[in-house]
Design a protein around this motif. Sequence first.
Motif, PDB file in Angstrom:
ATOM      1  N   ARG A  33     -47.284  52.114 -16.287  1.00  0.00           N
ATOM      2  CA  ARG A  33     -46.425  51.594 -17.181  1.00  0.00           C
ATOM      3  C   ARG A  33     -46.540  51.544 -18.489  1.00  0.00           C
ATOM      4  N   ASP A 197     -45.841  47.446  -8.028  1.00  0.00           N
ATOM      5  CA  ASP A 197     -46.303  48.751  -7.505  1.00  0.00           C
ATOM      6  C   ASP A 197     -45.288  49.130  -6.315  1.00  0.00           C
ATOM      7  N   ARG A 199     -42.889  51.368  -4.403  1.00  0.00           N
ATOM      8  CA  ARG A 199     -42.074  52.052  -4.732  1.00  0.00           C
ATOM      9  C   ARG A 199     -40.488  51.819  -4.725  1.00  0.00           C
ATOM     10  N   GLN A 202     -39.167  50.510  -7.977  1.00  0.00           N
ATOM     11  CA  GLN A 202     -39.176  51.062  -9.238  1.00  0.00           C
ATOM     12  C   GLN A 202     -37.836  51.053 -10.265  1.00  0.00           C
ATOM     13  N   ARG A 203     -36.683  51.158  -9.604  1.00  0.00           N
ATOM     14  CA  ARG A 203     -35.601  50.874 -10.337  1.00  0.00           C
ATOM     15  C   ARG A 203     -34.848  49.194 -10.156  1.00  0.00           C
ATOM     16  N   ASN A 208     -38.194  45.968 -13.715  1.00  0.00           N
ATOM     17  CA  ASN A 208     -38.471  46.529 -15.059  1.00  0.00           C
ATOM     18  C   ASN A 208     -38.299  45.653 -16.107  1.00  0.00           C
TER      19      ASN A 208
END
Length: 328
Positions: A33, A197, A199, A202-203, A208
């Motif tokens: 990141r 972490d 997957r 991730q969005r 985020n």
Amino acid sequence: MAEIDNKLTRIGVFYDGNFFFHVSNYYHYNHERRARISIGGLHSFVRQKVAECENTDSRYCQIVDAHYFRGRLRAADADDRDLLFRERVFDDVLVREGVTTHYLPLTREGEKGIDVWLALEAYELAIYKRFNVVVLVVSDGDFLPLVRKLNTIGTRVMMLGWDFKYVDQNGNDRETRTAQVLLDEVTYSIMMNTLIDDRSSQRDPLINGLFVPRKEFSFSSPAIPGAPGAAGQPLGTPGEVSIGTLWTLKNGYGFIAPDKGGANMFFFHGDVVDVDFLDLRLGEKVQFVIGQNDRGLCAKEVRPLRVAGSNGDAKTTSAVPANPPANP
């Protein structure tokens, strides 16, 4: 109004500043990141997770108190290490997010009394301010008595834990783990590294949002005409000031190709002074002091010549220990 008050879940957040700083540095320098933890983003995450765990609406989950505890250098020492401005910038972040700071003088033995202070404040405030949930950003098993005391007064405890591996300033593999005894005793335990972490996250804007946005940073090495390879042994004497070219930048460390030849010099992100590690440019000239670690000669006090001096001449200076990492 009374009905709304009964619905409100009062949250108190308590940071072990040294641990939080360590985690932020990991994501800044070692994780893909390459960004620091956002205090505001972390608070939004806390409110949402408390709402999920308490089976309520996040609107009724409010952080009514947040406290940050850490040992701190004397002003003169921080100035000598070019840390005053960075500390002030982070203080501004804490003030903006409503976090109360608690500092004790940093001694040669390191932090003394910070853990005790955090525990006493957390317990006292939980009693007087009637927190429904106390969130701990800690990892040390020494906080177990605090967790048990909070349990006795009916305050639920959420702990944000991190487990990760990284490379230290000597190039050695290190590991940070949250104490299992804490995970076993708290009401809600959240392993942040697993969520970050995952997957499937991730969005996720909540995940985020945990990170301070910054520009992309490339670690690929360009072709540098005339730069030496890594063959042979590093040349020089500890304390000697030298000039070289940034040859490689990895996750939190790099290598410098010395102008005078010899093997490339290893340096750790904590050895960079005057600029941030992520502001270094591959292929640019840097000035450094030859130091030593358990693997041999290495580079200390690494600073770009655009900062050290535009004439390209190395300035005579004495070798000193590398600066501690900058505040997030």
